[in-house]
Each structure stands twice: as structure tokens, then as C-alpha cells.
Motif scaffolding. Structure first.
Motif, PDB file in Angstrom:
ATOM      1  N   ALA A 180       3.393  22.548  17.607  1.00  0.00           N
ATOM      2  CA  ALA A 180       2.207  22.023  16.697  1.00  0.00           C
ATOM      3  C   ALA A 180       2.500  22.048  15.318  1.00  0.00           C
ATOM      4  O   ALA A 180       3.056  23.309  14.873  1.00  0.00           O
ATOM      5  N   LEU A 181       2.061  21.328  14.374  1.00  0.00           N
ATOM      6  CA  LEU A 181       2.636  21.174  12.873  1.00  0.00           C
ATOM      7  C   LEU A 181       1.019  21.082  12.297  1.00  0.00           C
ATOM      8  O   LEU A 181       0.217  20.326  12.786  1.00  0.00           O
ATOM      9  N   LEU A 182       0.790  21.699  11.244  1.00  0.00           N
ATOM     10  CA  LEU A 182      -0.277  21.673  10.602  1.00  0.00           C
ATOM     11  C   LEU A 182       0.066  20.748   9.218  1.00  0.00           C
ATOM     12  O   LEU A 182       0.991  21.170   8.566  1.00  0.00           O
ATOM     13  N   VAL A 183      -0.918  19.797   8.976  1.00  0.00           N
ATOM     14  CA  VAL A 183      -0.949  19.249   7.669  1.00  0.00           C
ATOM     15  C   VAL A 183      -2.106  19.564   6.866  1.00  0.00           C
ATOM     16  O   VAL A 183      -3.290  19.110   7.469  1.00  0.00           O
TER      17      VAL A 183
ATOM     18  N   SER B  14      -2.824  21.226  -5.373  1.00  0.00           N
ATOM     19  CA  SER B  14      -3.353  19.704  -4.703  1.00  0.00           C
ATOM     20  C   SER B  14      -2.189  19.384  -4.013  1.00  0.00           C
ATOM     21  O   SER B  14      -2.259  18.335  -3.556  1.00  0.00           O
ATOM     22  N   SER B  15      -1.163  20.138  -3.610  1.00  0.00           N
ATOM     23  CA  SER B  15       0.019  19.738  -2.794  1.00  0.00           C
ATOM     24  C   SER B  15      -0.598  19.687  -1.229  1.00  0.00           C
ATOM     25  O   SER B  15      -1.338  20.088  -1.192  1.00  0.00           O
ATOM     26  N   THR B  16       0.346  18.436  -0.623  1.00  0.00           N
ATOM     27  CA  THR B  16       0.274  18.617   0.721  1.00  0.00           C
ATOM     28  C   THR B  16       0.803  19.568   1.197  1.00  0.00           C
ATOM     29  O   THR B  16       2.027  19.880   0.796  1.00  0.00           O
ATOM     30  N   LEU B  17       0.184  20.247   2.247  1.00  0.00           N
ATOM     31  CA  LEU B  17       0.997  21.394   2.804  1.00  0.00           C
ATOM     32  C   LEU B  17       1.294  20.925   4.330  1.00  0.00           C
ATOM     33  O   LEU B  17       0.512  20.594   5.090  1.00  0.00           O
ATOM     34  N   VAL B  18       2.470  21.514   4.470  1.00  0.00           N
ATOM     35  CA  VAL B  18       2.919  21.108   5.989  1.00  0.00           C
ATOM     36  C   VAL B  18       3.365  22.705   6.610  1.00  0.00           C
ATOM     37  O   VAL B  18       4.384  23.410   6.010  1.00  0.00           O
ATOM     38  N   VAL B  19       2.840  23.017   7.555  1.00  0.00           N
ATOM     39  CA  VAL B  19       2.855  24.176   8.036  1.00  0.00           C
ATOM     40  C   VAL B  19       3.328  24.504   9.286  1.00  0.00           C
ATOM     41  O   VAL B  19       3.032  23.970  10.349  1.00  0.00           O
TER      42      VAL B  19
ATOM     43  N   GLY C 281     -13.135  28.117  -2.297  1.00  0.00           N
ATOM     44  CA  GLY C 281     -14.294  27.187  -2.521  1.00  0.00           C
ATOM     45  C   GLY C 281     -13.814  25.739  -2.122  1.00  0.00           C
ATOM     46  O   GLY C 281     -14.250  24.671  -2.640  1.00  0.00           O
ATOM     47  N   LYS C 282     -12.646  25.784  -1.135  1.00  0.00           N
ATOM     48  CA  LYS C 282     -12.276  24.360  -0.728  1.00  0.00           C
ATOM     49  C   LYS C 282     -12.450  24.100   0.732  1.00  0.00           C
ATOM     50  O   LYS C 282     -11.563  23.599   1.493  1.00  0.00           O
ATOM     51  N   SER C 283     -13.709  24.458   1.177  1.00  0.00           N
ATOM     52  CA  SER C 283     -14.163  24.217   2.547  1.00  0.00           C
ATOM     53  C   SER C 283     -13.908  23.059   3.159  1.00  0.00           C
ATOM     54  O   SER C 283     -14.184  22.791   4.531  1.00  0.00           O
ATOM     55  N   ASP C 284     -14.098  22.033   2.405  1.00  0.00           N
ATOM     56  CA  ASP C 284     -14.061  20.447   2.910  1.00  0.00           C
ATOM     57  C   ASP C 284     -12.687  19.948   2.852  1.00  0.00           C
ATOM     58  O   ASP C 284     -12.418  18.682   3.370  1.00  0.00           O
ATOM     59  N   THR C 285     -11.588  20.898   2.494  1.00  0.00           N
ATOM     60  CA  THR C 285     -10.265  20.371   2.738  1.00  0.00           C
ATOM     61  C   THR C 285      -9.854  20.060   4.134  1.00  0.00           C
ATOM     62  O   THR C 285     -10.044  20.857   5.209  1.00  0.00           O
ATOM     63  N   PRO C 286      -9.445  18.980   4.482  1.00  0.00           N
ATOM     64  CA  PRO C 286      -8.839  18.513   5.946  1.00  0.00           C
ATOM     65  C   PRO C 286      -7.780  19.125   6.332  1.00  0.00           C
ATOM     66  O   PRO C 286      -6.768  19.443   5.471  1.00  0.00           O
ATOM     67  N   ILE C 287      -7.770  19.508   7.594  1.00  0.00           N
ATOM     68  CA  ILE C 287      -6.573  20.071   8.347  1.00  0.00           C
ATOM     69  C   ILE C 287      -6.260  19.072   9.379  1.00  0.00           C
ATOM     70  O   ILE C 287      -7.189  19.151  10.476  1.00  0.00           O
ATOM     71  N   ALA C 288      -5.012  18.852   9.567  1.00  0.00           N
ATOM     72  CA  ALA C 288      -4.653  17.970  11.047  1.00  0.00           C
ATOM     73  C   ALA C 288      -3.623  18.825  11.416  1.00  0.00           C
ATOM     74  O   ALA C 288      -3.083  19.506  11.196  1.00  0.00           O
TER      75      ALA C 288
END
Length: 281
Positions: free
Chosen positions: A232-235, A170-175, A193-200
Motif C-alpha cells: 500500500a502507498l500513501l498519497v 504544500s507538496s504532494t507526499l508519496v509515502v 493544524g492541518k487536520s483536514d488534509t486528505p490522505i489516500a
């Protein structure tokens, strides 16, 4: 009989330039640049920051960019070695914070091999600042109590094992350096099973042209990402759903009666004619 002159003692400063906006460079970083004789800078460093270097300093771009011709690390070490032999004040200027995916450890180890003294000047890390500049908190009570920072791709060309494990938390991931792998990351989230997880995707963060595009993992599987420029960075994580809209302000437009303006005596003279000032509210 004249006394022999003591040769100048070389020194290496490892300086973080921050996430891009030149106003986010630290005062100490600016002070060090003002005294530099040799500046080895990354390609993402803003030109206005380079203008803060001593007028007689030698500036050499030693940048590394994904998909582009990059400067080999051995050549960067060679420049550091040459500067040390000449007794120069060397500044290694890196985007973000040098200690976060900046190969700082390798360069400092090389300096120690040369018995070259060094000083670390922290910079604002892209990993901790760009989400906030896009209005996304990395941690939020009741939503995320931890944040994970990492890179997308390992030396074998695959998604790193650490990233795959973190995606199942459940952590926030910064990639970092993850834009080209966003579909692979999204596919793994769907499989979990986490298809609704938002990615910025925060592109060119902190600059005037900053963009932030948000989709769920399942939408990113078919969405256009190539048009978003690097860096670019992913959150990734539920905190993205709690994005707020930052208010853009021009500091110079603040009512003068509510401000104090003063010169900063230790900021360097630049190649520009205007006087450097800080404005404090």
C-alpha cells in the motif's frame, strides 16, 4: 591442437518489474528475462512476468515483505556471487523501479566489488504511477507544484525527519511502506493544524483488486486501515481532493477496424501457448 573454450562472461541485469500489473513491464525487461539463466525475484513480482523468463532459467524468490520472513541482503549477494562464478546471465528482478527503495545501490556496489558487469533496466515506479492509476495527479497547477517521495519509518523506528518536515509543506507526499504508520502521520498533521488534509491509501495498486480509500487526517485517527492489504502507498496533500475516476477498458474489446495488431519478434517465448502481441490504437 584445439583452442581452449572461452568461459562464459557473467552479467547482472537490474530490472524493474513495474507496480504489479504484468502488462506494465517494459519491452526491454521482457527481452532481458528471455535470455536469463538465473532470476532472483522479489515476492511482489507477478507470476505472469516470471513466465517470461527463459524456460531453462533458475528462478529464486528473494523477497522482502513487511511483517514477514525476509531474505537477508547478504544472502541475495551470495546468490549473485554464485551466479557470477558460474558465468551466468543474472537478472535481479524487483517490483517498481529498482532505484527507488529497491536497495539497488547496495547490489550494484557488490557487483562492482566482484568486477561483475551490470545493466540497469528501469521500471515504472510505484511512487509515480499508483496515484495516477487511482485518478490522483501528483502535481496540479494552482494546487501542488512539487511532489515528495519517501519512506515513513527511519532506522530508529520513528517517523523520518524528512517526512515530518515535508508534512509542513504544500507538496504532494508519496509515502512508501506507510500504511502501518498512517495514524502517526495523521496525528502529526493534526498537531500542525492541518487536520483536514486528505490522505489516500492505494492498496494493491495497478492490479484488478486495487483499492483506494480516502479520509482526512482527523478521520484516519479513528478509521480502520488494517483491513487494507499490502503493498500500500500513501498519497497526502490537496491534490487528493481533485481525484478523478479512471475508466476501465479491456484492450481486446476495442473495435478491430481502429487498431493495428502485430507480433513482437523480440519478446520471449513463454511457458504459455499463446502468442505475445501488442495492440496499438
Amino acid at each position: 591442437m584445439s583452442t581452449p573454450m572461452t568461459p562464459p562472461k557473467p552479467h547482472l541485469w537490474l530490472v524493474g518489474a513495474g507496480p504489479g500489473d504484468p502488462d506494465l513491464l517494459t519491452l526491454k525487461g521482457a527481452k532481458v528475462l528471455a535470455q536469463a539463466q538465473l532470476v532472483l525475484y522479489d515476492s511482489l513480482v507477478h507470476r505472469d512476468i516470471l513466465d517470461l523468463a527463459h524456460p531453462n532459467a533458475t528462478l529464486i524468490c528473494v523477497g522482502k515483505r513487511a511483517g514477514q520472513t525476509s531474505t537477508p541482503q547478504v544472502l541475495i549477494h551470495d546468490w549473485i556471487g554464485r551466479g557470477a562464478q558460474q558465468g551466468l546471465r543474472i537478472v535481479r528482478l524487483k517490483g517498481g523501479d529498482p532505484m527507488v527503495f529497491g536497495r539497488a545501490g547496495e547490489e550494484l556496489q557488490f557487483a562492482e566489488q566482484l568486477s561483475l558487469g551490470w545493466t540497469y533496466v528501469p521500471g515504472i515506479s510505484c511512487g509515480t504511477s499508483l496515484a495516477g492509476l487511482a485518478g490522483i495527479p501528483l502535481t496540479l497547477r494552482g494546487v501542488a507544484s512539487s511532489a515528495w517521495l519517501g519512506t515513513a519509518t527511519g532506522q530508529d523506528g520513528r517517523l523520518t525527519a524528512d517526512l515530518l518536515a515535508a508534512l509542513n509543506t504544500s507538496s504532494t507526499l508519496v509515502v512508501f511502506m506507510g500504511r502501518r504508520r498512517i495514524r502517526d502521520i495523521a496525528q502529526h498533521l493534526v498537531q500542525l493544524g492541518k487536520s483536514d488534509t486528505p490522505i489516500a491509501v492505494v492498496s494493491e495498486g495497478s492490479l484488478a483488486q486495487q483499492q483506494c480509500v480516502i479520509h482526512s487526517a482527523k478521520v484516519w485517527l479513528t478509521s480502520e486501515v488494517e483491513s487494507l492489504p499490502d503493498p500500500a502507498l500513501l498519497v497526502i496533500g490537496e491534490v487528493v481532493h481533485h481525484q478523478l475516476t479512471p475508466t476501465t477498458t479491456n484492450l481486446r474489446s476495442i473495435t478491430p477496424s481502429f487498431t493495428h495488431e502485430y507480433e513482437v519478434p523480440h519478446l520471449p517465448e513463454t511457458r504459455k501457448s499463446h502468442v505475445q502481441r501488442l495492440r496499438r490504437v
